[in-house]
Scaffold this active site. Structure first.
Site, PDB file in Angstrom:
ATOM      1  N   LYS A 292       0.803  -1.227   0.000  1.00 26.22           N
ATOM      2  CA  LYS A 292       0.000   0.000   0.000  1.00 26.22           C
ATOM      3  C   LYS A 292       0.838   1.280   0.000  1.00 26.22           C
ATOM      4  O   LYS A 292       0.398   2.301  -0.518  1.00 26.22           O
ATOM      5  CB  LYS A 292      -0.942   0.015   1.204  1.00 26.22           C
ATOM      6  CG  LYS A 292      -2.127  -0.924   1.058  1.00 26.22           C
ATOM      7  CD  LYS A 292      -3.076  -0.746   2.221  1.00 26.22           C
ATOM      8  CE  LYS A 292      -4.267  -1.664   2.088  1.00 26.22           C
ATOM      9  NZ  LYS A 292      -5.285  -1.401   3.098  1.00 26.22           N
ATOM     10  N   ASN A 313      -4.867   2.121  -1.724  1.00 31.57           N
ATOM     11  CA  ASN A 313      -5.420   0.761  -1.853  1.00 31.57           C
ATOM     12  C   ASN A 313      -6.152   0.541  -3.175  1.00 31.57           C
ATOM     13  O   ASN A 313      -6.708  -0.528  -3.395  1.00 31.57           O
ATOM     14  CB  ASN A 313      -6.349   0.430  -0.671  1.00 31.57           C
ATOM     15  CG  ASN A 313      -7.705   1.074  -0.828  1.00 31.57           C
ATOM     16  OD1 ASN A 313      -7.823   2.141  -1.442  1.00 31.57           O
ATOM     17  ND2 ASN A 313      -8.724   0.444  -0.298  1.00 31.57           N
ATOM     18  N   ASP A 331     -10.056   3.094   1.735  1.00 34.79           N
ATOM     19  CA  ASP A 331     -10.174   2.624   3.124  1.00 34.79           C
ATOM     20  C   ASP A 331     -10.801   3.713   3.986  1.00 34.79           C
ATOM     21  O   ASP A 331     -11.503   3.422   4.962  1.00 34.79           O
ATOM     22  CB  ASP A 331      -8.790   2.270   3.697  1.00 34.79           C
ATOM     23  CG  ASP A 331      -8.254   0.968   3.128  1.00 34.79           C
ATOM     24  OD1 ASP A 331      -9.069   0.124   2.717  1.00 34.79           O
ATOM     25  OD2 ASP A 331      -7.022   0.802   3.088  1.00 34.79           O
ATOM     26  N   GLY A 355      -4.228   1.540  18.459  1.00 34.34           N
ATOM     27  CA  GLY A 355      -3.325   1.140  17.385  1.00 34.34           C
ATOM     28  C   GLY A 355      -2.827   2.345  16.620  1.00 34.34           C
ATOM     29  O   GLY A 355      -3.514   3.380  16.552  1.00 34.34           O
ATOM     30  N   GLY A 358      -0.891   1.149   9.895  1.00 38.26           N
ATOM     31  CA  GLY A 358      -1.443   1.657   8.639  1.00 38.26           C
ATOM     32  C   GLY A 358      -2.953   1.811   8.709  1.00 38.26           C
ATOM     33  O   GLY A 358      -3.504   2.820   8.251  1.00 38.26           O
ATOM     34  N   ARG A 379       0.446   0.229  21.615  1.00 43.86           N
ATOM     35  CA  ARG A 379       1.387  -0.543  22.436  1.00 43.86           C
ATOM     36  C   ARG A 379       2.734   0.175  22.495  1.00 43.86           C
ATOM     37  O   ARG A 379       3.273   0.430  23.556  1.00 43.86           O
ATOM     38  CB  ARG A 379       1.530  -1.943  21.834  1.00 43.86           C
ATOM     39  CG  ARG A 379       2.498  -2.820  22.581  1.00 43.86           C
ATOM     40  CD  ARG A 379       2.544  -4.202  21.975  1.00 43.86           C
ATOM     41  NE  ARG A 379       2.953  -4.172  20.576  1.00 43.86           N
ATOM     42  CZ  ARG A 379       3.104  -5.255  19.826  1.00 43.86           C
ATOM     43  NH1 ARG A 379       2.855  -6.442  20.336  1.00 43.86           N
ATOM     44  NH2 ARG A 379       3.492  -5.152  18.575  1.00 43.86           N
ATOM     45  N   TYR A 451     -12.304  -8.217  10.287  1.00 42.82           N
ATOM     46  CA  TYR A 451     -13.501  -8.864   9.726  1.00 42.82           C
ATOM     47  C   TYR A 451     -13.455 -10.389   9.809  1.00 42.82           C
ATOM     48  O   TYR A 451     -14.450 -11.054   9.550  1.00 42.82           O
ATOM     49  CB  TYR A 451     -13.800  -8.391   8.298  1.00 42.82           C
ATOM     50  CG  TYR A 451     -12.750  -8.686   7.264  1.00 42.82           C
ATOM     51  CD1 TYR A 451     -11.720  -7.789   7.010  1.00 42.82           C
ATOM     52  CD2 TYR A 451     -12.808  -9.845   6.503  1.00 42.82           C
ATOM     53  CE1 TYR A 451     -10.768  -8.050   6.056  1.00 42.82           C
ATOM     54  CE2 TYR A 451     -11.862 -10.112   5.537  1.00 42.82           C
ATOM     55  CZ  TYR A 451     -10.842  -9.213   5.320  1.00 42.82           C
ATOM     56  OH  TYR A 451      -9.905  -9.473   4.358  1.00 42.82           O
TER      57      TYR A 451
HETATM   58  P1  ATR Z   1      -1.850  -2.400   9.905  1.00 42.04           P
HETATM   59  O1  ATR Z   1      -1.366  -1.729   8.661  1.00 42.04           O
HETATM   60  O2  ATR Z   1      -2.787  -3.543   9.637  1.00 42.04           O
HETATM   61  O3  ATR Z   1      -2.409  -1.436  10.895  1.00 42.04           O
HETATM   62  P2  ATR Z   1       0.697  -2.489  11.277  1.00 42.04           P
HETATM   63  O4  ATR Z   1       1.127  -1.244  10.638  1.00 42.04           O
HETATM   64  O5  ATR Z   1       1.665  -3.622  11.408  1.00 42.04           O
HETATM   65  O6  ATR Z   1      -0.576  -3.125  10.543  1.00 42.04           O
HETATM   66  O7  ATR Z   1       0.109  -2.149  12.704  1.00 42.04           O
HETATM   67  C1  ATR Z   1      -0.343  -3.104  13.572  1.00 42.04           C
HETATM   68  C2  ATR Z   1      -0.890  -2.427  14.791  1.00 42.04           C
HETATM   69  O8  ATR Z   1      -1.301  -3.459  15.712  1.00 42.04           O
HETATM   70  C3  ATR Z   1       0.134  -1.574  15.534  1.00 42.04           C
HETATM   71  O9  ATR Z   1      -0.535  -0.520  16.161  1.00 42.04           O
HETATM   72  C4  ATR Z   1       0.676  -2.562  16.562  1.00 42.04           C
HETATM   73  O10 ATR Z   1       1.269  -1.995  17.691  1.00 42.04           O
HETATM   74  P3  ATR Z   1       2.840  -1.623  17.695  1.00 42.04           P
HETATM   75  O11 ATR Z   1       2.983  -0.350  16.927  1.00 42.04           O
HETATM   76  O12 ATR Z   1       3.179  -1.500  19.130  1.00 42.04           O
HETATM   77  O13 ATR Z   1       3.541  -2.779  17.035  1.00 42.04           O
HETATM   78  C5  ATR Z   1      -0.594  -3.267  16.943  1.00 42.04           C
HETATM   79  N1  ATR Z   1      -0.348  -4.547  17.590  1.00 42.04           N
HETATM   80  C6  ATR Z   1       0.111  -5.658  16.999  1.00 42.04           C
HETATM   81  N2  ATR Z   1       0.215  -6.652  17.925  1.00 42.04           N
HETATM   82  C7  ATR Z   1      -0.204  -6.133  19.116  1.00 42.04           C
HETATM   83  C8  ATR Z   1      -0.371  -6.653  20.434  1.00 42.04           C
HETATM   84  N3  ATR Z   1      -0.080  -7.930  20.710  1.00 42.04           N
HETATM   85  N4  ATR Z   1      -0.844  -5.838  21.390  1.00 42.04           N
HETATM   86  C9  ATR Z   1      -1.162  -4.569  21.108  1.00 42.04           C
HETATM   87  N5  ATR Z   1      -1.027  -4.006  19.878  1.00 42.04           N
HETATM   88  C10 ATR Z   1      -0.553  -4.787  18.898  1.00 42.04           C
END
Ligand code: ATR
Length: 492
Positions: A292, A313, A331, A355, A358, A379, A451
């Site tokens: 993306k 996207n 999106d 979160g 992306g 996190r 989903y």
């Molecule tokens: P996407 O594009 O689908 O949002 P991403 O950029 O990898 O995917 O982001 C994943 C999100 O899920 C992030 O906010 C991540 O937190 P971190 O920035 O701390 O990595 C969060 N995430 C993934 N696993 C997690 C967990 N076990 N507990 C809490 N947050 C989590």
């Protein structure tokens, strides 16, 4: 028309007949090497199988060296095939290096067409075009089953198909296919290479990457109706075969009476994909993880959402005098529309976005456009703070979210954008919740953009507390609807 050929690969003839009853292919290939205990298999039932099957059959006995299960000697194999060629089979598959004169003679005598085939389970050979050409003199049909190792190999395969068509105009005798995930488009788009057939697998055998059932090829991709005039669309990602987007767009084209097909492309190399997209004259495509952001380098124009969110996207080929590709981000609209249906006025609503990846960016952009009061919790605190600074809102760690809620802070909206809770078929105890400490009062609206599963543990908890709950499926459908409008100018 490219025929759909069902591969009969079960251990008994009875099971193979059952597979035939459950679909309506144009022809079928009986892999006798996969029958249990072939050498002592009743000859009578093998001879009468074509009559029972009631459709043209390809007789194939693939050796272990060629990826099959036949482990007997060459002369035993020759004797068996000669015997079975009395049984009304329409085609026989003979490997490129099979030089039995007796098999050749028998085929001529019985009017059985020879499919000269070669398999490459490791790659797409550079000299593919020459290989096809040299086989063409030794068989009625020519078959190449290849293993693309990436999108560039898939391009070589399609190029070879086109070269064949140019050298053999009007001939209906090429079978070429790519195995594995990268090969999927070649199986669906076989008609664009003028292929005689494309293979489909019996139900249950589609588990191997790239294998598709008769129903999928016939009903979803409508392979037998594809022509040079069919508009080409697709989705790029890696992995991509699990996405539901083909199930949105293909039925959409059908319902709108549009001659177009939407194909999943597993893409390892964007540069090679754009070359393929130009070669095949693809009109537009969806983009999913991990492309993306990187796809933006190939766009000539972008909408505001792509620029702000930093991710695209949807890519559409520009029309008229404008050359190149235009990128959109559906999106954002996909996220906000289902929420607006639940809460028509979002202005000044207090929202906590969980979160900072992306997916969160689209949500944050959309919520700010609607005038929400936003805090981003993640996190990794620094990611949340960075994003909060960029979008001029509040932010912090998940711990700080806990502290705030413990001290009585309330939110109208909880927006869950992390990957936590995702996963099909996971046992309940392994499904997770990114904010297990959060006690819903029942007044919040929870929007979890996952989903699969349809209900995450967080959604279940919010429902139990009496909250309004929204899952990710409406978002998926809405962003798909917006893509469909961009692709076709028509509403889904
Ligand atoms: P996407 O594009 O689908 O949002 P991403 O950029 O990898 O995917 O982001 C994943 C999100 O899920 C992030 O906010 C991540 O937190 P971190 O920035 O701390 O990595 C969060 N995430 C993934 N696993 C997690 C967990 N076990 N507990 C809490 N947050 C989590």
């Amino acid at each position: 028309m490219t025929r759909l050929c069902l591969t009969l690969c079960r251990p008994t003839l009875e099971e193979n007949l059952e597979d035939l009853k459950n679909s309506s292919p144009d022809l079928a290939e009986l892999r006798i090497d996969l029958l249990t205990d072939l050498e002592s298999y009743p000859r009578g039932s093998l001879l009468s199988f074509p009559e029972k099957a009631g459709l043209p059959l390809i007789l194939t006995c693939r050796k272990t060296a060629d990826g099959g299960a036949w482990s007997g000697t060459d002369s035993q194999r020759e004797a068996l095939l000669l015997e079975l060629m009395e049984g009304g089979y329409s085609y026989i598959d003979l490997e490129e290096d099979e030089d039995s004169k007796a098999l050749h003679r028998k085929a001529r005598e019985k009017g059985i067409l020879i499919i000269r085939s070669f398999h490459d389970f490791l790659s797409v050979p550079e000299d593919l075009e020459e290989r096809l050409e040299s086989m063409s003199h030794r068989g009625d049909l020519v078959k190449a089953a290849l293993m693309p190792r990436g999108i560039n190999d898939l391009l070589i395969l399609f190029q070879a198909g086109r070269t064949w068509q140019e050298r053999h105009p009007g001939e209906d005798r090429l079978i070429i296919l790519g195995m594995g995930a990268y090969g999927v488009p070649s199986r669906i788009l076989a008609p664009l290479m003028g292929c005689f057939l494309t293979f489909c697998s019996p139900p249950g055998a589609e588990a191997a990457p790239g294998h598709m059932s008769w129903e999928t090829l016939h009903e979803l991709y409508r392979v037998q109706e594809l022509t040079a005039e069919t508009g080409l669309y697709g989705i790029i990602g890696n992995p991509v075969l699990h996405t539901r987007s083909p199930q949105i767009h293909n039925p959409g084209f059908r319902a709108a009476g549009i001659n177009a097909v939407y194909v999943p492309f597993t893409v390892d190399d964007l540069d090679a994909f754009f070359t393929l997209a130009n070669f095949l004259n693809i009109s537009g495509f969806s983009v999913t993880v991990p492309h993306k952001e990187a796809v933006r380098a190939f766009l000539q124009q972008e909408d505001e959402a792509v620029q702000v969110v930093g991710a695209c996207n949807t890519v559409v080929r520009m029309k008229g005098s404008r050359q190149g590709w235009e990128g959109f981000n559906t999106d954002v609209i996909g996220f906000i529309e289902p929420l607006k249906e639940k809460i028509p006025t979002l202005k000044e609503k207090k929202a906590a976005v969980i979160g900072a990846g992306g997916a969160a960016r689209s949500a944050v952009f959309a919520l700010l456009q609607e005038g929400c009061e936003l805090s981003i919790f993640n996190r990794s605190e620094n990611r949340a703070l960075q994003m909060a600074e960029e979008f001029c809102c509040a932010g912090g760690s998940l711990d700080s979210f806990k502290e705030k809620t413990d001290s009585g802070e309330t939110y109208d909206l909880i927006i869950q954008t992390t990957t936590v809770g995702m996963g099909e078929g996971k046992p309940e105890e392994e499904q997770e919740n990114p904010i297990p400490f959060f006690a819903f009062t029942g007044k919040e609206v929870l929007y979890d953009i996952i989903y699969i599963p349809r209900e995450t543990p967080l959604m279940a908890k919010a429902s139990r507390a009496g909250c309004t709950v929204l899952g990710g499926m409406p978002m998926l459908l809405e962003q798909g609807r917006a893509q469909f409008r961009l692709f076709t100018g028509t509403n889904l």
